[in-house]
Scaffold this motif. Structure first.
Motif, PDB file in Angstrom:
ATOM      1  N   ASP A   1       0.815  -1.188   0.115  1.00  0.00           N
ATOM      2  CA  ASP A   1      -0.088   0.092   0.041  1.00  0.00           C
ATOM      3  C   ASP A   1       0.813   1.114  -0.212  1.00  0.00           C
ATOM      4  O   ASP A   1       1.930   1.204   0.385  1.00  0.00           O
ATOM      5  CB  ASP A   1      -0.966  -0.095   1.207  1.00  0.00           C
ATOM      6  N   ALA A   2       0.422   2.462  -0.582  1.00  0.00           N
ATOM      7  CA  ALA A   2       1.171   3.450  -0.736  1.00  0.00           C
ATOM      8  C   ALA A   2       1.664   4.203   0.672  1.00  0.00           C
ATOM      9  O   ALA A   2       2.717   4.503   0.904  1.00  0.00           O
ATOM     10  CB  ALA A   2       0.573   4.543  -1.569  1.00  0.00           C
ATOM     11  N   ASP A   3       0.685   4.167   1.481  1.00  0.00           N
ATOM     12  CA  ASP A   3       1.030   4.772   2.982  1.00  0.00           C
ATOM     13  C   ASP A   3       2.074   3.806   3.498  1.00  0.00           C
ATOM     14  O   ASP A   3       2.592   4.268   4.411  1.00  0.00           O
ATOM     15  CB  ASP A   3      -0.450   4.788   3.867  1.00  0.00           C
ATOM     16  N   ALA A   4       1.869   2.534   3.451  1.00  0.00           N
ATOM     17  CA  ALA A   4       2.911   1.629   4.027  1.00  0.00           C
ATOM     18  C   ALA A   4       4.317   1.900   3.567  1.00  0.00           C
ATOM     19  O   ALA A   4       5.363   1.758   4.382  1.00  0.00           O
ATOM     20  CB  ALA A   4       2.505   0.164   3.799  1.00  0.00           C
ATOM     21  N   VAL A   5       4.504   2.109   2.388  1.00  0.00           N
ATOM     22  CA  VAL A   5       5.605   2.386   1.691  1.00  0.00           C
ATOM     23  C   VAL A   5       6.255   3.598   2.190  1.00  0.00           C
ATOM     24  O   VAL A   5       7.371   3.846   2.517  1.00  0.00           O
ATOM     25  CB  VAL A   5       5.505   2.558   0.064  1.00  0.00           C
ATOM     26  N   THR A   6       5.327   4.546   2.396  1.00  0.00           N
ATOM     27  CA  THR A   6       5.892   6.000   3.016  1.00  0.00           C
ATOM     28  C   THR A   6       6.490   5.822   4.690  1.00  0.00           C
ATOM     29  O   THR A   6       7.499   6.234   4.651  1.00  0.00           O
ATOM     30  CB  THR A   6       4.591   7.030   3.079  1.00  0.00           C
ATOM     31  N   VAL A   7       5.497   5.108   5.117  1.00  0.00           N
ATOM     32  CA  VAL A   7       5.822   4.889   6.520  1.00  0.00           C
ATOM     33  C   VAL A   7       7.367   4.213   6.743  1.00  0.00           C
ATOM     34  O   VAL A   7       8.257   4.254   7.411  1.00  0.00           O
ATOM     35  CB  VAL A   7       4.878   4.501   7.477  1.00  0.00           C
ATOM     36  N   GLY A   8       7.128   3.077   6.069  1.00  0.00           N
ATOM     37  CA  GLY A   8       8.334   2.059   6.005  1.00  0.00           C
ATOM     38  C   GLY A   8       9.660   2.541   5.403  1.00  0.00           C
ATOM     39  O   GLY A   8      10.808   2.319   6.145  1.00  0.00           O
ATOM     40  N   ALA A   9       9.412   3.154   4.350  1.00  0.00           N
ATOM     41  CA  ALA A   9      10.809   4.009   3.596  1.00  0.00           C
ATOM     42  C   ALA A   9      11.422   4.795   4.656  1.00  0.00           C
ATOM     43  O   ALA A   9      12.548   5.179   4.879  1.00  0.00           O
ATOM     44  CB  ALA A   9      10.405   4.490   2.446  1.00  0.00           C
ATOM     45  N   VAL A  10      10.391   5.809   5.368  1.00  0.00           N
ATOM     46  CA  VAL A  10      11.043   6.624   6.319  1.00  0.00           C
ATOM     47  C   VAL A  10      11.826   6.216   7.491  1.00  0.00           C
ATOM     48  O   VAL A  10      12.795   6.700   8.188  1.00  0.00           O
ATOM     49  CB  VAL A  10       9.797   7.715   6.735  1.00  0.00           C
ATOM     50  N   GLY A  11      10.931   5.114   7.988  1.00  0.00           N
ATOM     51  CA  GLY A  11      11.431   4.356   8.893  1.00  0.00           C
ATOM     52  C   GLY A  11      13.018   3.739   8.775  1.00  0.00           C
ATOM     53  O   GLY A  11      13.743   3.798   9.787  1.00  0.00           O
ATOM     54  N   VAL A  12      13.031   3.223   7.620  1.00  0.00           N
ATOM     55  CA  VAL A  12      14.462   2.876   7.309  1.00  0.00           C
ATOM     56  C   VAL A  12      15.429   3.920   7.267  1.00  0.00           C
ATOM     57  O   VAL A  12      16.540   3.999   7.640  1.00  0.00           O
ATOM     58  CB  VAL A  12      14.543   2.118   5.937  1.00  0.00           C
TER      59      VAL A  12
END
Length: 371
Positions: free
Chosen positions: A267-278
């Motif tokens: 999901d686009a929101d999951a990608v945003t959160v996960g990439a920022v977390g990394v």
């Protein structure tokens, strides 16, 4: 025995009257005087063929071998004629101090001295670290971490824009992942394997777009590429060990590059959160802290970044779990890229791409669970 004199030849035995004995020419060399104590010697002829006309004929009786022994050169043993190389040192005399005895010993060649704990130029950094009891691990550092953070922020921003915008940083991530894995394994240049792994990633991306971003496209592409890598390695003419090593490296590189396509399936929101977390976790991991403290700080930073990014999306506070999970997978990829004193090129390829590639499955799975 006769008193008849003889010419320029020496005494010989076993030749009868009027029988010529074989004579050898010795150019530029005189007969030794020791063999003929009573007579001198004549200079041999310069022309070996000219001496044949002066071949001596015996006119009387031969020498009696029972009375006179043939003249021969003394036999010397092999031990007496063996060449002994000069020794560079001598044993110290009795009663000499221990320091003087050490000075008399030959000095070892400084260029080829044994490896020492203090650091010899001949041993590698990894060997020196093992000899000193340290871990042969060098982490990528702040510059690769900054590149990872930049690529993660590009993924987060492109996911918010749209699917096709996400393809641009994703394709770059997959290419660097394939190249970095081969270089991490010491296989360079490995253009065929890198091209095969990157082609598998592109095929997975195309299958995801065609299938409506179904994760089955990733699994199907992965199975096909494993079979393709196996066929190509079986056709190779390299040694069996080298073929097996190349097969494992190709399969692993293809799998990592294809699995990185999970950002496209998530999901686009999951990608945003996960990439920022990394991105935040890898920056925190690069801080000059002890390893246990650095890991804890990175996980907390990933969770905090998840909360901050979740506030900008529909995930909310549970996004902290997604950020922490993505950070944990990124730390695993970071640790793999630090294995056994890798080169600077490994740090700027595998060290940049592996944290993001390893976090892709967690982003997809946790994103679906939280949605």
């Amino acid at each position: 025995m006769t008193d008849q004199p003889y010419g320029n030849g020496g005494p010989h035995e076993g030749y009868g009257p009027n029988q010529a004995y074989p004579q050898q020419a010795y150019p530029n060399q005189a007969y030794p005087n020791q063999a003929y104590p009573d007579q001198g010697y004549q200079q041999p002829y310069e022309d070996p063929y000219a001496a044949q006309q002066y071949t001596q004929q015996w006119q009387g009786q031969t020498w009696e071998t029972q009375t006179h022994q043939p003249v021969s050169a003394p036999v010397t043993s092999a031990e007496e004629t063996a060449y002994l190389p000069p020794q560079g040192y001598a044993a110290p005399p009795a009663g000499e101090p221990a320091a003087a005895a050490a000075a008399a010993a030959p000095a070892p060649d400084s260029e080829y001295g044994p490896a020492t704990v203090g650091g010899n130029a001949r041993i590698t950094d990894a060997q020196r670290a093992r000899a000193e009891g340290r871990s042969p691990i060098i982490e990528p550092g702040m510059q690769p971490a900054a590149l990872t953070a930049l690529l993660g922020l590009l993924l987060a921003g492109a996911a918010a824009v749209g699917t096709y915008a996400l393809l641009v940083p994703l394709v770059a991530l997959q290419a660097v992942t394939a190249a970095g894995w081969f270089r991490l394994n010491g296989m360079w240049p490995a253009r065929q394997g890198i091209a095969l792994g990157f082609a598998g990633a592109l095929a997975a991306d195309a299958a995801l777009l065609v299938s409506g971003r179904s994760p089955a496209a990733i699994l199907g592409t992965l199975g096909v590429w494993v079979l393709l890598a196996l066929v190509l390695q079986l056709r190779s003419h390299a040694d069996p060990d080298e073929r097996m090593y190349g097969l494992m490296a190709t399969v692993a590189a293809s799998a990592l590059a294809i699995v990185a396509g999970g950002y496209l399936a998530a999901d686009a929101d999951a990608v945003t959160v996960g990439a920022v977390g990394v991105a935040v976790a890898i920056l925190a991991r690069a801080l000059p802290l002890p390893t246990p403290a650095s890991v804890v700080v990175a996980l907390l930073a990933g969770a905090g970044a998840g909360i901050a990014a979740g506030a900008l999306t529909d995930l909310g506070t549970p996004a902290a779990l997604l950020g922490a999970g993505a950070a944990a997978c990124a730390l695993i990829g970071h640790r793999v890229a630090s294995y056994d004193y890798p080169s600077r090129f490994v740090h700027f390829t595998a060290g940049v791409a592996l944290p993001l590639a390893a976090a892709a499955p967690a982003v997809y799975l946790l994103g679906r669970a939280l949605a």
